[in-house]
Design an enzyme around this catalytic site. Structure first.
Site, short mmCIF file in Angstrom:
data_model
loop_
_atom_site.label_atom_id
_atom_site.label_comp_id
_atom_site.label_asym_id
_atom_site.label_seq_id
_atom_site.Cartn_x
_atom_site.Cartn_y
_atom_site.Cartn_z
CB CYS A 129 -0.97 -0.02 1.18
SG CYS A 129 -2.27 1.23 1.08
CG ASP A 198 -5.34 2.38 8.42
OD1 ASP A 198 -4.50 1.89 7.65
OD2 ASP A 198 -6.07 3.35 8.12
CE LYS A 209 -5.68 0.07 1.86
NZ LYS A 209 -7.11 0.45 1.94
CE LYS A 234 -0.82 6.33 11.66
NZ LYS A 234 0.16 6.06 10.59
C1 RUB Z 1 -3.74 3.28 3.76
C2 RUB Z 1 -3.01 2.27 4.59
C3 RUB Z 1 -1.70 2.70 5.18
C4 RUB Z 1 -1.95 3.22 6.61
C5 RUB Z 1 -0.74 3.96 7.16
O1 RUB Z 1 -5.05 2.86 3.41
O2 RUB Z 1 -3.46 1.19 4.85
O3 RUB Z 1 -0.81 1.63 5.26
O4 RUB Z 1 -3.04 4.11 6.61
O5 RUB Z 1 -0.46 5.11 6.39
P1 RUB Z 1 -6.00 3.87 2.60
P2 RUB Z 1 0.38 6.34 7.00
O6 RUB Z 1 -5.29 4.25 1.36
O7 RUB Z 1 -7.24 3.09 2.37
O8 RUB Z 1 -6.24 5.06 3.49
O9 RUB Z 1 1.67 5.77 7.51
O10 RUB Z 1 0.57 7.27 5.85
O11 RUB Z 1 -0.44 6.95 8.10
#
Ligand code: RUB
Length: 311
Positions: A129, A198, A209, A234
């Site tokens: 992702c 997330d 993801k 988080k």
């Molecule tokens: C994004 C996703 C990322 C986390 C962490 O999913 O799964 O791995 O959100 O991202 P989506 P970050 O595209 O559905 O939002 O490290 O940028 O917070």
């Protein structure tokens, strides 16, 4: 919806988050914090605190899986109900939002610095992702001369892997893209996996993801370390997040296949999954590298003091 100019900031931010124009757990939390700040700044209604609660609800309803959104909103609104008069409430919210945005961006950078040391020289890293925290770690490690190549998944159905690949290529980091289902086969060529988060529950379960859990299984089967990059906001000790897997419109999956060609077939589109703690080698936070078993302490805010590594 509410007819006043100040609502526009919140409605626009909510729409951008829901439609994935703004995406990624950190970005959506910062965007919500900024929207609440803008809302407060231009507010000319009767009861700012009450309307901030409504605005928070609207932002929270956009995406259910990332606890970063709820925590970012809580941190932004913290103490606002103790403000006397709209001006004081406004100042509290704007200051909190500013602190949150700066703190969360600082955490991403610190995760990169701390996590870099986990990557052995000459490594091929697989990522899934698009995570700004994971890319911070990979970018730092590349600058330290540790990363030879990154393999990134396409990340169906939204193909966030394209954002990742573009970022890596733009930094001059050798990058190869694969379809998600090639992760198992490619694991033989990979030294370690680095992904974002997330939500991390108090039991150390990772919500990230869709596909992350399968990649962690492949990593475990081949004995490859599986690291997670997660800012401390988080983490949650709230069990309510356990069941919250966002399921988006099936057309995001079926459209490219021309659904008319498959009459009678139902499509589903869950966009996150859950990786159990025993498959996680370490969680890189801005305060240090921790084992999943430390998640409860972090979620409860018990972790304090200078950056420190627990594994
Ligand atoms: C994004 C996703 C990322 C986390 C962490 O999913 O799964 O791995 O959100 O991202 P989506 P970050 O595209 O559905 O939002 O490290 O940028 O917070």
């Amino acid at each position: 919806m509410q007819g006043n100019e100040h609502w526009k900031a919140v409605e626009d931010a909510s729409e951008r988050i829901r439609s994935m124009k703004v995406r990624g757990a950190g970005s959506i939390a910062r965007s919500a914090a900024q929207a609440l700040s803008d809302f407060s700044k231009s507010y000319n209604g009767e009861d700012l605190v009450m309307d901030l609660r409504k605005a928070a609800r609207m932002l929270l309803d956009t995406r259910p899986t990332a606890v970063s959104l709820r925590n970012g909103i809580s941190m932004t609104l913290s103490g606002c109900d103790r403000g006397v008069g709209a001006d004081e409430v406004r100042r509290i919210v704007m200051d909190n939002a500013d602190d949150f945005v700066k703190g969360s961006l600082g955490a991403v950078s610190e995760i990169g610095r701390i996590g870099s040391e986990l990557i052995p020289n000459g490594s091929t890293v697989l990522t899934h992702c698009n995570s700004s925290a994971a890319l911070s770690m990979i970018g730092h490690a590349f600058d330290d001369g540790r990363v030879k190549e990154v393999i990134c998944t396409e990340s169906r159905p939204w193909r966030q892997g394209h954002i990742t690949a573009r970022w890596l290529a733009g930094r001059g980091i050798p990058v190869t893209m694969i379809v998600d289902s090639a992760s198992g086969l490619m694991m033989d060529e990979v030294d370690l996996v680095v992904v974002g988060a997330d939500t991390i529950t108090s039991e150390g379960r990772l919500f990230n993801k869709i596909g992350t859990s399968l990649i962690s299984l492949a990593a475990r089967e081949r004995g490859r370390p599986f690291y997670v990059c997660a800012e401390t906001y988080k983490f949650t000790s709230d069990d309510v997040f356990e069941g919250r897997i966002e399921e988006r419109d099936a057309s995001e999956v079926s459209d490219p296949l021309s659904p008319g060609d498959l009459p009678g077939v139902r499509f589903r589109n869950p966009v996150f999954d859950v990786t159990p703690p025993e498959r996680i080698s370490g969680i890189v936070t801005e305060k240090g590298i921790v084992e999943p078993s430390m998640a409860k302490r972090i979620a409860e805010g018990l972790m304090s003091g200078p950056a420190h590594n627990w594994i």
